[in-house]
Write a protein that holds these residues in place. Structure first.
Motif, PDB file in Angstrom:
ATOM      1  N   GLN A   3      36.006  46.085  37.803  1.00  0.00           N
ATOM      2  CA  GLN A   3      35.774  47.285  38.157  1.00  0.00           C
ATOM      3  C   GLN A   3      34.109  47.529  38.187  1.00  0.00           C
ATOM      4  O   GLN A   3      33.402  46.655  37.707  1.00  0.00           O
ATOM      5  N   GLY A   4      33.794  48.562  38.926  1.00  0.00           N
ATOM      6  CA  GLY A   4      32.267  48.945  38.632  1.00  0.00           C
ATOM      7  C   GLY A   4      31.546  48.911  39.912  1.00  0.00           C
ATOM      8  O   GLY A   4      30.407  49.233  39.847  1.00  0.00           O
ATOM      9  N   GLY A   5      32.212  48.243  40.780  1.00  0.00           N
ATOM     10  CA  GLY A   5      31.697  48.175  42.269  1.00  0.00           C
ATOM     11  C   GLY A   5      30.463  46.927  42.241  1.00  0.00           C
ATOM     12  O   GLY A   5      30.200  46.519  41.228  1.00  0.00           O
ATOM     13  N   THR A  31      36.849  45.339  42.108  1.00  0.00           N
ATOM     14  CA  THR A  31      35.306  44.585  42.960  1.00  0.00           C
ATOM     15  C   THR A  31      35.828  42.961  42.341  1.00  0.00           C
ATOM     16  O   THR A  31      36.540  42.936  41.306  1.00  0.00           O
ATOM     17  N   VAL A  32      35.751  42.041  43.382  1.00  0.00           N
ATOM     18  CA  VAL A  32      36.097  40.886  43.170  1.00  0.00           C
ATOM     19  C   VAL A  32      34.796  39.975  43.036  1.00  0.00           C
ATOM     20  O   VAL A  32      34.039  40.260  43.719  1.00  0.00           O
ATOM     21  N   VAL A  33      35.022  39.041  41.841  1.00  0.00           N
ATOM     22  CA  VAL A  33      34.177  38.183  41.570  1.00  0.00           C
ATOM     23  C   VAL A  33      34.599  36.704  41.619  1.00  0.00           C
ATOM     24  O   VAL A  33      35.520  36.534  40.991  1.00  0.00           O
ATOM     25  N   ILE A  34      34.052  35.884  42.488  1.00  0.00           N
ATOM     26  CA  ILE A  34      34.258  34.530  42.512  1.00  0.00           C
ATOM     27  C   ILE A  34      33.203  33.749  41.956  1.00  0.00           C
ATOM     28  O   ILE A  34      32.062  33.505  42.522  1.00  0.00           O
ATOM     29  N   VAL A  35      33.397  33.219  40.779  1.00  0.00           N
ATOM     30  CA  VAL A  35      32.298  32.388  39.884  1.00  0.00           C
ATOM     31  C   VAL A  35      32.735  31.132  39.867  1.00  0.00           C
ATOM     32  O   VAL A  35      33.852  30.678  39.245  1.00  0.00           O
ATOM     33  N   ARG A  36      31.868  30.104  39.772  1.00  0.00           N
ATOM     34  CA  ARG A  36      31.883  28.815  39.316  1.00  0.00           C
ATOM     35  C   ARG A  36      31.885  28.559  37.823  1.00  0.00           C
ATOM     36  O   ARG A  36      31.367  29.342  37.313  1.00  0.00           O
ATOM     37  N   GLU A  37      32.865  27.753  37.359  1.00  0.00           N
ATOM     38  CA  GLU A  37      32.976  27.783  36.154  1.00  0.00           C
ATOM     39  C   GLU A  37      32.130  27.329  35.201  1.00  0.00           C
ATOM     40  O   GLU A  37      31.813  27.703  33.988  1.00  0.00           O
ATOM     41  N   ASP A  38      31.107  26.609  35.604  1.00  0.00           N
ATOM     42  CA  ASP A  38      29.869  26.156  34.951  1.00  0.00           C
ATOM     43  C   ASP A  38      28.792  27.164  34.710  1.00  0.00           C
ATOM     44  O   ASP A  38      28.067  27.143  33.725  1.00  0.00           O
ATOM     45  N   LEU A  39      29.148  28.429  35.527  1.00  0.00           N
ATOM     46  CA  LEU A  39      28.022  29.447  35.385  1.00  0.00           C
ATOM     47  C   LEU A  39      28.545  30.395  34.414  1.00  0.00           C
ATOM     48  O   LEU A  39      27.971  31.513  34.057  1.00  0.00           O
ATOM     49  N   THR A  71      42.161  47.276  30.970  1.00  0.00           N
ATOM     50  CA  THR A  71      43.224  47.588  32.014  1.00  0.00           C
ATOM     51  C   THR A  71      42.480  47.549  33.517  1.00  0.00           C
ATOM     52  O   THR A  71      41.488  48.377  33.650  1.00  0.00           O
ATOM     53  N   PRO A  72      43.090  46.541  34.183  1.00  0.00           N
ATOM     54  CA  PRO A  72      42.343  46.660  35.691  1.00  0.00           C
ATOM     55  C   PRO A  72      42.748  47.639  36.585  1.00  0.00           C
ATOM     56  O   PRO A  72      43.566  48.270  36.345  1.00  0.00           O
ATOM     57  N   PRO A  73      42.183  47.698  37.804  1.00  0.00           N
ATOM     58  CA  PRO A  73      42.452  48.494  38.548  1.00  0.00           C
ATOM     59  C   PRO A  73      43.762  48.279  39.311  1.00  0.00           C
ATOM     60  O   PRO A  73      43.562  47.730  40.339  1.00  0.00           O
ATOM     61  N   THR A  74      44.726  48.414  38.664  1.00  0.00           N
ATOM     62  CA  THR A  74      46.018  47.934  39.138  1.00  0.00           C
ATOM     63  C   THR A  74      46.612  48.217  40.658  1.00  0.00           C
ATOM     64  O   THR A  74      47.163  47.404  41.534  1.00  0.00           O
ATOM     65  N   TYR A  75      46.611  49.779  41.022  1.00  0.00           N
ATOM     66  CA  TYR A  75      46.933  50.016  42.638  1.00  0.00           C
ATOM     67  C   TYR A  75      45.868  49.502  43.402  1.00  0.00           C
ATOM     68  O   TYR A  75      46.399  48.849  44.544  1.00  0.00           O
ATOM     69  N   ALA A  76      44.649  49.379  43.155  1.00  0.00           N
ATOM     70  CA  ALA A  76      43.630  48.700  44.118  1.00  0.00           C
ATOM     71  C   ALA A  76      43.991  47.176  44.326  1.00  0.00           C
ATOM     72  O   ALA A  76      43.913  46.532  45.398  1.00  0.00           O
ATOM     73  N   ILE A  77      44.446  46.265  43.168  1.00  0.00           N
ATOM     74  CA  ILE A  77      44.879  45.034  43.121  1.00  0.00           C
ATOM     75  C   ILE A  77      45.994  44.906  44.069  1.00  0.00           C
ATOM     76  O   ILE A  77      46.070  43.952  45.038  1.00  0.00           O
ATOM     77  N   TYR A  78      47.016  45.661  43.989  1.00  0.00           N
ATOM     78  CA  TYR A  78      48.279  45.667  44.756  1.00  0.00           C
ATOM     79  C   TYR A  78      47.780  46.099  46.065  1.00  0.00           C
ATOM     80  O   TYR A  78      48.433  45.146  46.908  1.00  0.00           O
ATOM     81  N   ILE A  79      47.006  46.900  46.446  1.00  0.00           N
ATOM     82  CA  ILE A  79      46.758  47.105  47.877  1.00  0.00           C
ATOM     83  C   ILE A  79      45.984  46.119  48.580  1.00  0.00           C
ATOM     84  O   ILE A  79      46.269  45.330  49.837  1.00  0.00           O
ATOM     85  N   ALA A  80      44.897  45.574  47.582  1.00  0.00           N
ATOM     86  CA  ALA A  80      44.363  44.357  48.070  1.00  0.00           C
ATOM     87  C   ALA A  80      45.206  43.099  48.368  1.00  0.00           C
ATOM     88  O   ALA A  80      45.127  42.325  49.391  1.00  0.00           O
TER      89      ALA A  80
END
Length: 361
Positions: free
Chosen positions: A73-75, A205-213, A239-248
């Motif tokens: 979350q947080g944009g 908010t989606v974050v894709i991050v390399r594991e070594d970082l 608690t994640p943004p559940t409904y937004a994840i569902y729509i995504a």
């Protein structure tokens, strides 16, 4: 029911098929007897929704092994602080490339957490109309990362190439062009994006991050913003943004059904060409962005006489064309052409613009 053509920069238009499915499942998701909004985020029902959404995103973007996908979350504005809190401590400094208002804000926010250098900027007279060529960049080999904004929503400037940063991790804000075309995730250390342009409703908010970082957060980093803690908890530390994840997840499935990101790119290039071709032939409207940096997602344009702006917007609304007012910082108009905007919507906009020009030109 008549739906308008929504050119808003975000929250933006969503695929009608997705909205209809969500409506059908609102009261009872797959026989569970409850709405996704009501589910426990740790229950088996939502855990399956979460897992499918993550799997579909990895498939669509070709996310390789060695990366974590976080649903937070947080944009993107939140990530302006969260990224440096997690990464800048590796060396204490970072490079930022500024091509518009959003990357400028990102650099300003990051400066609270370490030494920030502007490695390149395309600002000229307070405006941004291009992407600086790689040869203009002055990169610090000891930077913890290099940050750029892949698409500037306000100014309509987009990268169509991936920067070369050597051994320094590349960080991208892809909030307004993620899923619009294929991207080489492996050439990035971290990608982040707010969902409300191409992926779903605001709040995710989606974050894709390399594991070594992961695992380099500054001591001041709140636990909820620590990538290591969130990755270990599979984005369930809070608690994640559940409904937004569902729509995504529904949007990801929809994009896959249309042929994936290669099909999205063809669709988006065709739409943008309709509008840019008209703008280039008109003496009444203008777009100052260099051709090679013209965004496929956000097309700003200005009328020859700004005194006609209000009449233009009023007439557009009457024809079911909404969300066209430009950002308050630059004025003019802006048509956002995200994945869910149809080519028919762009054709309707151009038809209106042609009529308005004939009447007032």
């Amino acid at each position: 029911m008549t739906r308008v053509f929504n050119f808003s920069p975000g929250p933006a238009t969503l695929p009608e098929a997705v909205l209809r499915q969500a409506a059908e499942e609102m009261l009872d998701w797959h026989g569970s007897g409850m709405s996704v909004m009501e589910m426990s985020h740790r229950g088996k029902e939502f855990m399956s929704i979460h897992a499918e959404a993550e799997s579909l995103l990895c498939e669509l973007m070709g996310i390789p092994a060695g990366y974590k996908v976080l649903f937070l979350q947080g944009g993107a504005i939140g990530q302006n602080a969260i990224v440096p809190m997690n990464l800048i401590g590796r060396t204490g400094r970072a490079d930022y490339v500024v091509t518009g208002d959003w990357s400028k804000k990102s650099a300003k926010e990051a400066a609270h957490f370490g030494e920030v250098r502007i490695a390149a900027s395309s600002e000229e007279g307070g405006r941004y109309t291009r992407v600086p060529a790689q040869a203009e960049w002055q990169l610090d080999p000891k930077a913890a990362y290099v940050h750029y904004c892949a698409n500037e929503t306000i100014g309509g400037v987009e990268f169509f190439w991936t920067p070369q940063t050597g051994d320094v991790p590349l960080v991208a804000d892809m909030s307004s062009n993620i899923l619009s075309r294929p991207v080489d995730v492996a050439r990035h250390g971290l990608i982040y994006a707010g969902a409300q342009k191409n992926m779903g409703p605001s709040g995710l908010t989606v974050v894709i991050v390399r594991e070594d970082l992961i695992g380099h957060a500054m001591p001041i980093t709140p636990s909820v913003f620590d990538y290591k803690i969130q990755a270990a908890a599979d984005s369930m530390y809070n608690t994640p943004p559940t409904y937004a994840i569902y729509i995504a997840g529904l949007v990801f499935k929809h994009v896959k059904s249309l042929g994936g990101l290669a099909a999205m790119e063809a669709h988006n290039r065709a739409k943008a060409a309709v509008l840019y071709d008209f703008l280039d032939k008109s003496g009444f409207y203008s777009n100052p962005i260099q051709r090679e940096a013209r965004s496929l997602m956000n097309v700003p344009f200005w009328l020859k006489d700004a005194a006609l702006d209000a009449a233009f917007l009023q007439g557009a609304q009457a024809r079911g064309l909404v969300g066209l007012k430009g950002h308050r910082s630059v004025g003019g108009m802006r048509a956002s052409l995200y994945n869910a905007m149809s080519i028919e919507g762009v054709q309707a906009l151009v038809a209106y613009m042609r009529d308005f020009e004939a009447q007032h030109g």
